[in-house]
Design a protein around this motif. Sequence first.
Motif, PDB file in Angstrom:
ATOM      1  N   GLY A   1     -18.500   1.596  -4.125  1.00 59.57           N
ATOM      2  CA  GLY A   1     -17.280   2.290  -3.709  1.00 59.57           C
ATOM      3  C   GLY A   1     -17.024   2.471  -2.231  1.00 59.57           C
ATOM      4  O   GLY A   1     -16.625   3.554  -1.800  1.00 59.57           O
ATOM      5  N   THR A   2     -17.226   1.406  -1.432  1.00 57.13           N
ATOM      6  CA  THR A   2     -16.816   1.494  -0.032  1.00 57.13           C
ATOM      7  C   THR A   2     -16.305   0.145   0.449  1.00 57.13           C
ATOM      8  O   THR A   2     -16.595  -0.892  -0.158  1.00 57.13           O
ATOM      9  N   SER A   3     -15.524   0.163   1.509  1.00 52.45           N
ATOM     10  CA  SER A   3     -14.905  -1.034   2.082  1.00 52.45           C
ATOM     11  C   SER A   3     -15.958  -1.880   2.801  1.00 52.45           C
ATOM     12  O   SER A   3     -17.105  -1.455   2.946  1.00 52.45           O
ATOM     13  N   PRO A   4     -15.589  -3.098   3.281  1.00 50.70           N
ATOM     14  CA  PRO A   4     -16.574  -3.995   3.896  1.00 50.70           C
ATOM     15  C   PRO A   4     -17.328  -3.380   5.069  1.00 50.70           C
ATOM     16  O   PRO A   4     -16.797  -2.554   5.801  1.00 50.70           O
ATOM     17  N   THR A   5     -18.567  -3.804   5.198  1.00 52.06           N
ATOM     18  CA  THR A   5     -19.409  -3.327   6.298  1.00 52.06           C
ATOM     19  C   THR A   5     -19.313  -4.276   7.486  1.00 52.06           C
ATOM     20  O   THR A   5     -18.849  -5.404   7.365  1.00 52.06           O
TER      21      THR A   5
END
Length: 433
Positions: A296-300
Amino acid sequence: MFDLKANGTSVKTEVVAGTTTFFTMAYVTVVNPLILSQAGVPFEQSFTATIIAAVIGTLLMGLVARYPIAVAPGMGLNAYFTYSVVQGHAGLGYIEAFSAVFIAGILFLLLSMTSLRRRLIEMIPANLKHAITVGIGLFIAFIGLRMSGIITAHPDNLVALGDLHQPSVVLALVGLAITLVLLSRDVKGALFIGMIITGIIAYFAGMLSFTSGIMSVPTLPEGILVWNPITAASDVIRHGLYAVVFSFLLVTLFDTTGTVVGVAEQAGLMKDNKLPRAERAMFSDSVATVAGSMVGTSPTTAYIESAAGVGAGGRTGLTAVVVAGLFVVAAFFSPLIGAVAGLSAITAPSLIVVGCLMMSNVQHIRWNDFDEAFPAFLVILTMPLTSSIATGIALGFISYPLMKIVKGKWKAVHPLMYIFAVLFVLQLVFVPH
């Protein structure tokens, strides 16, 4: 393992450097979930996901690539995910949007296993590499000035001097003065010590409080969101998210490349204009992107705040391992981390000082050759003004081949430069920012 002696560092220096990097970028644990919550992602879900992605990416960067570079969800990328992808596509839920991130991450991972990533770094002209470092320096200094309130928004001129009577601005200026004194006196760990002293001042001035407590148990309320590549690919096809996948892939590719090159150059880790273990560095970021999208997080991306740790003496992967360890600790101390990271005046002085340190690369740019000077100038100028490393690199990649063609030196440009110049033109023209 980290060959500390050969790199002119020590365990103490690496720990101080890692701690400096962590506190300089700790705001990501609060800001990233806040932005993603506007896409409908529960705060606790994205908070824990941010920690997971940062720990995996940074630990791999430290142990596998052995660079003092931290990895975490990118700030520009999370805004793009929230406002352009989820809110910009009617009927699209955040889980389907994470499918696009998942697919982009897998493609990124496959690219990292090829020699393309290494060739990509090697094909960037030396002039542009120096410009990327300088541009990043100006960018993070601008972030520090803006976050602290020293620079503020202006309706006509876009930016202006902030209100110097504001307590947070005064605190930031005091913190900057303390840090400059420590640096001038050659005190080891000056950036970190400056943050500690500024934090103590903030606490006794009533600006730093811990009303929400100190500790909390991390949770993933919705568990794993995306895991099946076939289902994820069908989500991308059903919602027509091809441009989204392309944009995530291209921006992450060059955001990470630019940051790794810039920080490595500052740390003196480039060898004959080449970056050793380049594939490993990109592999670390791509694995973190895949893992982050699953929970549940956007690209790193590699974090430009890593330069603060390098400025504090970090030279090996041990710095990154320390950062990863502190992210694990942060998972249980979200109220404490949130309080410190929420007061930008504590961390802003480090960003401003590191920006100054990274400016030294400007002396290596060939200013007498206009076909070399202008693309470098464009990179340096646009990174802080567009608040995007990838956009600055894009404009450099587009202008460099054009200038060489006009000059009749088109054969001096690597063929890949022409390909990426076309891709960047398509991305800038057709993909929303």
